[in-house]
Design an enzyme around this catalytic site. Structure first.
Site, mmCIF file in Angstrom:
data_model
loop_
_atom_site.group_PDB
_atom_site.id
_atom_site.type_symbol
_atom_site.label_atom_id
_atom_site.label_comp_id
_atom_site.label_asym_id
_atom_site.label_seq_id
_atom_site.Cartn_x
_atom_site.Cartn_y
_atom_site.Cartn_z
ATOM 1 N N LYS A 197 -0.171 -4.759 -2.546
ATOM 2 C CA LYS A 197 -0.873 -4.769 -1.353
ATOM 3 C C LYS A 197 -2.209 -5.478 -1.652
ATOM 4 O O LYS A 197 -2.950 -5.280 -2.639
ATOM 5 C CB LYS A 197 -1.213 -3.152 -1.428
ATOM 6 C CG LYS A 197 -0.261 -2.292 -0.675
ATOM 7 C CD LYS A 197 -0.798 -0.864 -0.645
ATOM 8 C CE LYS A 197 0.437 0.152 -0.118
ATOM 9 N NZ LYS A 197 -0.096 1.642 0.217
ATOM 10 N N ASN A 203 -0.380 7.858 -2.383
ATOM 11 C CA ASN A 203 -1.276 8.242 -1.531
ATOM 12 C C ASN A 203 -1.849 9.554 -1.877
ATOM 13 O O ASN A 203 -2.534 9.929 -0.889
ATOM 14 C CB ASN A 203 -1.118 7.893 -0.299
ATOM 15 C CG ASN A 203 -0.935 6.347 0.145
ATOM 16 O OD1 ASN A 203 -1.781 5.585 -0.511
ATOM 17 N ND2 ASN A 203 -0.182 6.066 0.973
ATOM 18 N N HIS A 253 -13.888 4.910 -5.031
ATOM 19 C CA HIS A 253 -12.775 5.200 -4.499
ATOM 20 C C HIS A 253 -11.869 6.316 -5.337
ATOM 21 O O HIS A 253 -11.356 7.237 -5.153
ATOM 22 C CB HIS A 253 -12.083 3.993 -4.471
ATOM 23 C CG HIS A 253 -10.297 4.168 -4.120
ATOM 24 N ND1 HIS A 253 -9.969 4.441 -2.761
ATOM 25 C CD2 HIS A 253 -9.208 4.101 -4.963
ATOM 26 C CE1 HIS A 253 -8.966 4.809 -2.526
ATOM 27 N NE2 HIS A 253 -8.155 4.448 -4.093
#
Ligand code: NAD
Ligand code: GLY
Length: 376
Positions: A144, A253, A274
């Site tokens: 990603k 996720n 994050h």
């Protein structure tokens, strides 16, 4: 000693090498992917100042010239402006499709350089040399790549797999403890989503503590090698099965739907890293799972205790910006890439080590839950 974890993606398969001193092997390991003896090394100022000389020497030992392209550290570099500047500098180096880009840094450098590689002259190869714990266990593996826009994080990007990932554990000793903790959130995530034994291993025997006691002058603890390699193994297995996130990859996720909403409210910056958002988000996901009757309360409590033990936030009250507006948080969730046709998607849990994708989650139930958690 290093361990090699294969990412089984057929023609795009690659290895992730995890170990102390992998960096010194970089030239020898990268040489097979180079058509000429040079590579553009994208790094940030902090990483380059600390570890650039080591990488340059390792490449030179194999006759490879490092062409440094240094960017400012921080999330703001992962932007259209950052991408434009980087692309222009790569073009000025006259890289062609036979050349290789090396991403040497944390997730910001990896995501930005990986996306630049995906679109530079319609795509050239790249190698990831992740230097944060978060990047070693998560962002450098799986292909990603993305940049942020003012409308949100990682909204413009591509799947572009690296040719090789070199995770040298020794570079982690220079990371601030807060960054280690942010990476730890992604490590405990793997236990929580799919490997109860790994979660328990992190809880017991001083293993978690060992990850927080890295000494630049001392040996790399065995626990760190195991934690990184096991995390990479789990990610590799999931990515090999579902590269483009059509199904099971969404499990990675866990904590991200709540977490991204908190990051959006706090401005994607230093106020909430994050990994910290993921820590709080996983705790919320477990408590929401228990509140919805999916997960035993005692499993949720143990998950939360495991996250909290590392110093990560587990409640809204611990996140700068509290008290949050529940309606605004849910509005962010509705814009998440995982939301489809207005339905909210969450990764919830049936037990410790047993997460599942819950589509069509009722927004009112989330609102009520967030208010019970202290949101306005
Ligand atoms: P980062 O790249 O900003 O690095 C954090 C800080 O640590 C920076 O200031 C950096 O200069 C510094 N640093 C890096 N290595 C160091 C070292 N060895 N010693 C000392 N300082 C060092 O942040 P991150 O946490 O690595 O990555 C966060 C980014 O990763 C976010 O943009 C997030 O969206 C992205 N991400 C991507 C994926 C994916 O699958 N592609 C997954 C998770 C996160
Ligand atoms: N970090 C989530 C993923 O790679 O899918």
């Amino acid at each position: 000693m290093s361990r090699s974890v294969p990412v089984g993606l057929g023609a795009r398969a690659y290895d992730v090498l995890v170990g102390d001193g992998v960096l010194e092997q970089a030239g020898r390991l990268m040489a097979p992917f180079l058509k000429r003896g040079r590579t553009a090394v994208v790094s940030d100022e902090t990483v380059w100042a600390l570890h650039g000389a080591r990488l340059t020497a390792a490449l030179a030992a194999a006759g490879i010239e490092a062409l440094p392209v240094i960017v400012p550290p921080g999330e703001q570099t992962k932007s259209f402006e950052g991408l434009a500047g980087l692309s222009d500098r790569l073009l000025a180096l006259e890289l062609d499709r036979g050349d290789l880009i090396t991403a040497f840094g944390g997730g910001v450098v990896g995501d930005l350089a990986g996306f630049a590689a995906a679109i530079y002259k319609r795509g050239i190869d790249f190698v990831q040399i992740p230097t944060t714990l978060l990047a070693q266990v998560d962002s450098s593996v799986g292909g990603k790549t993305a940049i942020d826009t003012p409308r949100g994080k990682n909204l413009i990007g591509a799947f572009h797999q690296p040719r090789l990932v070199l995770a040298d554990l020794s570079v982690l000793a220079t990371l601030p403890v807060r960054e280690i903790r942010a990476g730890y959130a992604e490590i405990i995530k793997y236990g929580l989503l799919g490997d109860r034994d790994f979660f328990e291993w992190l809880e017991h025997g001083g293993n978690r503590e060992a990850l927080f006691a890295l000494d630049p002058a001392g040996p790399v603890p065995d626990a760190l090698g195991h934690a990184v390699a096991r995390s990479v193994e789990m990610k590799a297995e999931i990515v090999a099965e579902d590269e483009k996130e059509q199904g099971r990859r969404a499990l990675l996720n866990l904590g991200h739907t709540f977490g991204h909403a908190l990051e959006a409210e706090t401005g994607y910056g230093d106020a909430l890293l994050h990994g910290e958002a993921v820590g709080a988000g996983m705790a919320l996901a477990f408590r929401f799972s228990a509140a919805q009757g999916f997960c035993p309360g005692q499993d949720a409590a143990r998950a939360v205790a495991g996250i909290a033990a590392s110093g990560l936030p587990t409640t809204l009250a611990e996140v700068a910006g509290h008290p949050f507006d529940a309606t605004r948080l849910v509005a962010h969730m509705a814009q998440d890439k995982k939301a489809e046709a207005g339905r909210l998607t969450f990764i919830l849990a049936r037990a410790l080590g047993d997460a599942f994708v819950a589509r069509d989650v009722d927004a009112d139930a989330v609102l009520a839950f967030l208010r019970a958690e202290g949101a306005r």
